[in-house]
Design a protein around this motif. Sequence first.
Motif: not given
Lengths: 274, 566
Positions: B516-517, B524, B527-528, B531, B540-542
């Motif tokens: 989890w980010v 996000a 997160y991006h 990725r 991978v979750h945000s």
Amino acid sequence: MNEPVKLKAKDYKSAVKPIWCPGCGHFSILNALTKAFAALGIAKDDTVLVSGIGCSSRLPAYVDSYGFHGVHGRGLAIAQGLKVARPDLTVIAMGGDGDGFSIGGNHFIHACRRNVNMTYIAMDNEVYGMTKGQASPTTPADWDHSKLTPHGPGVRPFKPAALALAAGAPWIARGYSGNPNQIAKLIAEAIEHPGFSFVQVLSQCITFCPEQTDWKAIVNEREEAPLVDADEAAQLFLHEDGFQTGVLYNAPRATWPPSPPEPQSQDITRGFCL
Amino acid sequence: MTQTELSVAITGAGGAGVISVGELLLQAWAREGGRGLLRKAFGPQIRGGESAALLKLTESERYTAASSYQVLLAFDWNNYSRFGDEIKLAPGCIVFCEEAAEVPAEVMAVKPDLVCLPMKQLAAQAHEEGRVNMLALGLLGQLLGLSEASLSELATQKLAHKPLAYQQAAQACIAAGTGYGLSCDVPVPVPGAKGCWYISGNQAAGLGALEAGIRFVAAYPITPASDVLEWMASPLEQLGGNLVQAEDELAAVNMIIGAAFGGVPAFTATSGPGLALMTESLGLAVASETPITVLNVMRGGPSTGIPTKSEQSDLNIALHGLHGDAPHLVLAPLDIADCVYTSAWAVQLAQQLQTVAIVLSDQFIGQSTAVISEPQRCAALEAAATEDNDYLRYRLTESGISTMATPGDAGLRYTADGLEHNEAGTPSARDDDHQRQLHKREHKLSACSYGDAWARAEGDGELAMVCFGSASAALCEAAELLAEQGVAARTVSLRLLAPLQVERLQAALAGCSSVWVIEQNHGAQLYHYLRGQMDFAMPVHSYARAGPVPLSGAAIVAAMKEATAA
């Protein structure tokens, strides 16, 4: 120790060849600057030329000193930061009329106000040369040679000397690229002035403003001593034609920053301990 | 939760002295060895808006914002209500309020233990110049078991520059508060060792910068970064350095570039809009290889946004805001104490690598004050070797680092340039010079060994949570909550965001079944970025939630549960 060798003007030039057009007024400012350095016996290693962006801002690379060619309009900010951090250096900022009075206008007025001990040379050809001939803040309102403003910019040009005076500049001079010996004298005096010294040089742009060759007939050297009274200077700068050359105003005042207080304790964490 | 925590909210009008109550209460508490955090929340007005001192008294130094409050002292209800969701009351909490005022329904809904008393009248009776805030300090001090003498002494110190009558009024009101017959009681956390520091993140970041050698600061005021610069002014003078108040952020960044070119380590602090103005010249510093450090204390954006409240939404501009290919450093302090370390590390890396370091702090850690043990310091980095034969300023070297001469160095003259240049610094538009210098500026950052400080990685388990900067405390709180529910989790709090330490991050996540980010922004951004920078062997979750409400462990865990249930 060897006796310091007396350097000639040409010894202050670097090996880099200017990009300027043949006949450009900036050549004569470069020559005048190196002449002033030779006259003052300036130490190359302790001198920094700082500029923004534009034809004139290429000058630092042509001089064999330290130099900083920055971003458009911000040369004065770089120069002031440098001089405040390193008061031992001789710092000279330079740039064109677009760089200094348009994008960098705010820095110009605040540099005049702050009065850091340095020199600023505005190489004013009343045009953006590097972007191929657009109107600048000092271009006459009816100058219609640019495709961007086909009817002329239509707004009153800045009066740089008046602006500098109003903002608090203590030393104001004007030169003309057709008279390099005078520019050399002005620059030498500017460097020796203890405070912010502003030299506006009318520097003709042969490529985009060929009509500026007429300046030769208009410029006139001021014979009187520099003004010391701000009211009188205001009258002069607001009403003159802008072609009077020489040291126009000289009213030294306290420079910034003032001498620092004696260093105290080196412990800077004390306030945090409970 | 095995440890006792006590959260206290004090609300009132800006200028009513709410923050002073919080500061004095926390200082008196810290003197007894107590740990705690004071978060300051304001409306955008300077005076007349709403203001809150949000205290969290704890037994550990891991400081998250309180998710609910066991004690509220409201000077009035109007200003309390302006905070809306930001101040959640715990069921059965103790509420101090003015006797005559009607208690709002949402407050009554938590079935509070109401202590309605004539605060204005009591303050006026105690002293003709008496103020409600000092009475409040006495009342809350009594609740926490703090002595009148200690509170009075701290208040007198704070009012040292005020007329004697003010000091006497404060003392009288504090005495009236501590002596008031309170019948309520709350469990208070157990104090720890005495001799702590009381410091804000903004002060800590300024301290780290000065300890790492910063001797020139250019400053343009902006909320919530102004207090970094204000704090630095005096110690900088003490150390023989200089501070210039610039005319704008464009000047501020260029002034530090000038000073740094002169060999004097230079720094500025700003917030989002100021960073946006500075980015053109950050490119200049990258191209001319001039070392500068810019602290960006993030606030709610874009534009003026929510200038007084926290958010982590400047990650994108810090990473990607520069024009051209302009590799630079981006770092983020993980908590208030870590502001000292990360700020110093950033300065040292910028100096060593002759580049730009952007440090992403935020309003939460920047303007909160905490009681901390003496913070860990960043050891001095090894200086790069120098050369002076056939000097070339931008020489292509194995490390990518070339010797930076400074004016005054005999015979090493060069012109620094934002124009692409050759090794000597002479402007060049040639393909080969451009390729080589681009590679040099990228290589010196990617080839550098950053050691173990790139992140704080803790715990074990198949579930991993990754964050940057101040989200770290909420992340660790979430991991603890998960542990209580029998779920082991690991946390990775990134301190070095650029260049991203991909291999180390992959190693830290090895064996995880999901990641989890976690971040405090809407888009996000982390997160991006992650990725885009690396491949993940697991889903991978945000969890990205914008400010102004601070991140909380409970909210993170709830979001994870919801995603798993769906």
